[in-house]
Design a protein around this motif. Structure first.
Motif, PDB file in Angstrom:
ATOM      1  N   UNK A  86     -41.699  65.214  64.921  1.00 54.35           N
ATOM      2  CA  UNK A  86     -40.246  64.994  64.434  1.00 54.35           C
ATOM      3  C   UNK A  86     -39.320  65.444  65.456  1.00 54.35           C
ATOM      4  N   UNK A  87     -38.046  64.666  65.674  1.00 49.67           N
ATOM      5  CA  UNK A  87     -37.083  64.812  66.519  1.00 49.67           C
ATOM      6  C   UNK A  87     -35.782  64.973  65.765  1.00 49.67           C
ATOM      7  N   UNK A  88     -35.059  65.925  66.300  1.00 47.96           N
ATOM      8  CA  UNK A  88     -33.804  66.244  65.664  1.00 47.96           C
ATOM      9  C   UNK A  88     -32.607  65.061  66.440  1.00 47.96           C
ATOM     10  N   UNK A  89     -32.052  64.402  65.446  1.00 51.98           N
ATOM     11  CA  UNK A  89     -31.687  63.191  65.891  1.00 51.98           C
ATOM     12  C   UNK A  89     -30.117  63.031  65.480  1.00 51.98           C
ATOM     13  N   UNK A 103     -22.446  58.893  65.692  1.00 51.44           N
ATOM     14  CA  UNK A 103     -23.432  59.309  64.766  1.00 51.44           C
ATOM     15  C   UNK A 103     -22.850  59.314  63.231  1.00 51.44           C
ATOM     16  N   UNK A 104     -23.341  58.628  62.473  1.00 50.26           N
ATOM     17  CA  UNK A 104     -22.742  58.936  60.930  1.00 50.26           C
ATOM     18  C   UNK A 104     -23.476  59.910  60.370  1.00 50.26           C
ATOM     19  N   UNK A 105     -24.651  60.514  60.742  1.00 46.46           N
ATOM     20  CA  UNK A 105     -25.392  61.743  59.924  1.00 46.46           C
ATOM     21  C   UNK A 105     -26.309  62.211  60.987  1.00 46.46           C
ATOM     22  N   UNK A 106     -26.659  63.555  60.663  1.00 50.47           N
ATOM     23  CA  UNK A 106     -27.772  64.066  61.536  1.00 50.47           C
ATOM     24  C   UNK A 106     -28.894  64.626  60.776  1.00 50.47           C
ATOM     25  N   UNK A 168     -31.495  61.282  70.278  1.00 45.64           N
ATOM     26  CA  UNK A 168     -32.082  62.457  70.242  1.00 45.64           C
ATOM     27  C   UNK A 168     -30.855  63.416  70.450  1.00 45.64           C
ATOM     28  N   UNK A 169     -30.963  64.540  69.711  1.00 46.40           N
ATOM     29  CA  UNK A 169     -30.217  65.955  69.881  1.00 46.40           C
ATOM     30  C   UNK A 169     -30.914  67.164  69.863  1.00 46.40           C
ATOM     31  N   UNK A 170     -32.065  66.972  70.461  1.00 42.97           N
ATOM     32  CA  UNK A 170     -32.925  68.058  70.881  1.00 42.97           C
ATOM     33  C   UNK A 170     -32.355  68.865  71.742  1.00 42.97           C
ATOM     34  N   UNK A 171     -31.925  68.530  72.763  1.00 43.01           N
ATOM     35  CA  UNK A 171     -31.420  69.381  73.979  1.00 43.01           C
ATOM     36  C   UNK A 171     -30.002  69.819  74.097  1.00 43.01           C
ATOM     37  N   UNK A 172     -29.434  70.763  74.830  1.00 46.53           N
ATOM     38  CA  UNK A 172     -28.284  71.154  74.798  1.00 46.53           C
ATOM     39  C   UNK A 172     -27.238  70.298  75.486  1.00 46.53           C
ATOM     40  N   UNK A 173     -27.606  69.280  76.247  1.00 47.61           N
ATOM     41  CA  UNK A 173     -26.671  68.275  77.004  1.00 47.61           C
ATOM     42  C   UNK A 173     -26.982  66.903  76.707  1.00 47.61           C
TER      43      UNK A 173
END
Length: 195
Positions: A86-89, A103-106, A168-173
């Motif tokens: 899984x990936x946070x996206x 993004x409409x949802x996370x 993806x929103x896994x990283x800080x940047x």
């Protein structure tokens, strides 16, 4: 999945990620315009005006995802039992991207042996492996800045063309997540090719 159905991706959280880079960059623009009005095209005005887009771009890369890690932890607490890779996206159905943010949802993009799914704070979408036709990159507003892109999973479900867009929103940047999108796309393609 826990019973908490409050959307995580609120207007306030979207505003913070969009306003902070401008707060950092706008002083360069204002100073440059004031200098230009007072002294003409002198070096301080030119440097400040030239710095504005660069500083704003850098600030966007580093500040657009402020609060992302707390959002990721909160979402993980809602879906602790979900298995698979899984990936946070960030997610958006095609054509439904918000005016402020793509993004409409996370939530989590999850690869199971027989299906993929997006499990978000307000949305849940599943595609069976047999329904997936391809995966590729598609542009979004971050692409225009050279800072991101969609990973698009495309297929056919119940006789209709479908597209699942995630970033993806896994990283800080944003640039870190742009690199992560290549890993996500490769994982999807490897999964799709496997028997």
């Amino acid at each position: 999945m826990s019973g908490d159905k409050r959307p995580l991706w609120t207007l306030g959280r979207q505003l913070v990620g969009n306003i902070l880079p401008l707060v950092v960059g706008l002083p360069f623009l204002v100073f440059g315009l004031i200098q230009f009005a007072q002294q003409g095209a002198e070096l301080p005005a030119a440097l400040s005006l030239a710095a504005f887009p660069l500083v704003t771009w850098l600030a966007t890369n580093f500040l657009a995802l402020v609060g992302n890690q707390s959002l990721k932890r909160e979402m993980a607490s809602r879906v602790p039992a979900i298995g698979g890779l899984r990936w946070f996206v960030g997610f958006s159905p095609p054509g439904q991207s918000g005016w402020l943010d793509p993004h409409s949802d996370l939530g989590y993009f999850v690869i199971h042996p027989d299906r993929i799914e997006f499990v978000g704070s307000a949305t849940r979408v599943t595609l069976k492996k047999s329904e997936v036709v391809s995966a590729r990159f598609r542009p979004n507003v971050h692409t225009w800045l050279g800072l991101g892109r969609w990973v698009s999973v495309e297929g056919q479900s119940q006789g209709r063309a479908v597209r699942l867009l995630v970033e993806p929103r896994e990283k800080a940047t944003l640039l870190g997540n742009r690199a992560e999108s290549a890993r996500l796309l490769q994982a999807i393609r490897d999964w799709h090719r496997s028997s």
